[in-house]
Design a protein around this motif. Structure first.
Motif, short mmCIF file in Angstrom:
data_model
loop_
_atom_site.label_atom_id
_atom_site.label_comp_id
_atom_site.label_asym_id
_atom_site.label_seq_id
_atom_site.Cartn_x
_atom_site.Cartn_y
_atom_site.Cartn_z
N ILE A 1 -56.60 16.04 3.04
CA ILE A 1 -57.07 17.21 2.30
C ILE A 1 -57.40 18.31 3.29
N ALA B 1 -62.76 19.22 -2.85
CA ALA B 1 -62.72 17.76 -2.79
C ALA B 1 -63.93 17.12 -3.45
N ARG C 1 -59.68 14.51 -6.58
CA ARG C 1 -59.45 15.21 -5.32
C ARG C 1 -60.18 14.47 -4.20
#
Length: 440
Positions: free
Chosen positions: A91, A225, A266
């Motif tokens: 990420i 996230a 996420r």
């Protein structure tokens, strides 16, 4: 009506108050502008000081690896060399920080220069223009890491993309103890003579390396996230037979799913695989090379940044490696202890069935029967919160004791790239967000 003149003393007080406000505002503006220069405590979560972005967000692990052993023939370290590790993010974020580990040395390690940059091209030692950042540790450009310890850098302001290659470079001018490393990186990193830490060009990095040295984590500051999933595993999670430099470990394919599928959580993906790893038994030496899943769970999973869920893929090596563990209840006992440790931290656990190894040089019918008994207990739902059935995903439907040929790397134990992708597809992403704990 006329206003009486303000007494001189009162006027001075008002002017002093206004001056104080100006100083406070100016300081706040200054701090905001220099946010990429500040730092946090090496063990903090990035909330203190000017380095953290002002808007909402959190630190989340984007990449990690497990310190596996002391690198052979490095008793005096790698002094006088710049080590440029190449790692791949899961990420992205607006700032980054790194973790350096000196777990396997009996001597302090002094890093006098460290840097972070985006790679100009995949697996390339050249830095992308404008991305080179000098790293600091408690606002110093150097750090000494005691034996058996790890440190976290101050944050560096850098827009880190998802699925990008990062260059993390360290330089140590003096002899230290054995180098802490991860031997099966499946990624080419680089070495250069002298302090080339902030070289943007890669020309000096003439020596290639299949290892990651000292570096064990990269965190990013993210507004999107939700957290990270840590994957504790062996060589199958380590991706030992995946195509080198292609990021085709099963955890890479999982990260791809989490980035691209609608409604997916996420999560960053943290690969804590060590080739040859077992649930119950450590390797040799002290501290132990290849520490067992039980002994490294706190270090490699529970203390990772932003972890919300755990995936456990372990047990095959307990059966295959000498001395063979032929009591399935012992392996299951160890897996349950891992789950209990995760539950104590409020973490959800998804556990994997043990994959086929018929045709591998270590195969015997007796050992495969142990695997089948462990899998039966895992599928019964009393070991983990949820189950990902890697055995079912990879086995040959015609001959279920062996891997499907297209998923077999050729050694009849480790998957091919296609097999690793099939493993990632087998996971129900909703299980990462579940709330019901197993009754152990």
């Amino acid at each position: 009506m006329s206003v009486p003149p303000m007494p001189r003393r009162t006027g001075y007080a008002v002017l002093a108050a206004l001056a104080a406000v100006v100083v406070l505002v100016s300081t706040a503006i200054f701090i905001g502008l220099r946010g990429d220069q500040g730092g946090t405590d090496s063990h903090a979560q990035g909330a203190r000081g000017s380095a953290a972005p002002a808007s909402a967000g959190s630190w989340v692990g984007s990449w990690s690896t497990s310190a596996a052993a002391a690198e052979p023939r490095t008793l005096r370290g790698l002094s006088g060399l710049s080590i440029r590790n190449v790692v791949h993010t899961s990420i992205g974020g607006s700032s980054a920080r790194i973790q350096l580990s000196n777990f396997y040395s009996s001597r302090p390690l002094t890093i006098t220069h460290a840097s972070l940059a985006l790679a100009a091209a995949p697996s390339n030692p050249t830095a992308a223009a404008g991305t080179m950042r000098r790293l600091t540790f408690d606002n110093r450009t150097w750090v000494t890491i005691p034996p058996g310890k790890a440190v976290t850098s101050d944050p560096a302001r850098l827009n880190v993309p998802e699925a990008a290659d990062l260059l993390v470079t360290t330089y140590s001018p003096q002899a230290s103890g054995s180098v802490t490393y991860h031997p099966h990186a499946r990624q080419t990193s680089y070495l250069a003579h002298g302090d080339r830490t902030e070289d943007t060009a890669g020309a000096a990095y003439t020596e290639q390396s299949p290892y990651w040295r000292y570096l064990t984590g990269v965190d990013v500051w993210s507004k999107e996230a939700e957290g990270a999933v840590a994957v504790l595993g062996d060589s199958i999670t380590d991706g030992i037979t995946s195509t080198a430099g292609a990021n085709h470990r099963w955890t890479d394919f999982l990260a791809e799913r989490l980035r691209s599928e609608p409604g997916a959580p996420r999560f960053g993906v943290l690969n804590q695989g060590i080739s040859g790893n077992r649930v119950l038994s450590d390797g040799t030496q002290f501290p132990p090379n290849n520490p067992s899943g039980l002994s490294r769970f706190d270090r490699d999973v529970l203390t990772r940044t932003g972890v919300k869920a755990v995936i456990i893929e372990l047990g095959v090596n307990d059966i295959l490696r000498i001395p063979h563990q032929t009591d399935p209840d012992r392996i299951v006992w160890g897996l349950k202890r891992l789950t209990e440790q995760a539950h104590a931290r409020g973490l959800r656990v998804i556990g994997a069935t043990l994959t086929p190894f018929y045709g591998h040089r270590g195969y015997t019918p007796q050992l495969d029967a142990v695997r089948a008994q462990v899998n039966a207990q895992i599928r019964a739902g009393r070991v983990f919160d949820e189950v990902v059935d890697f055995d079912k995903a990879l086995r040959d439907p015609i001959s279920p004791l062996r891997l499907r040929p297209t998923y077999d790397s050729g050694d009849h134990l480790h998957p091919s790239d296609k097999g690793y992708r099939a493993m990632a597809r087998a996971l129900d992403l909703d299980d990462l967000r579940g709330r019901t704990a197993a009754e152990l």
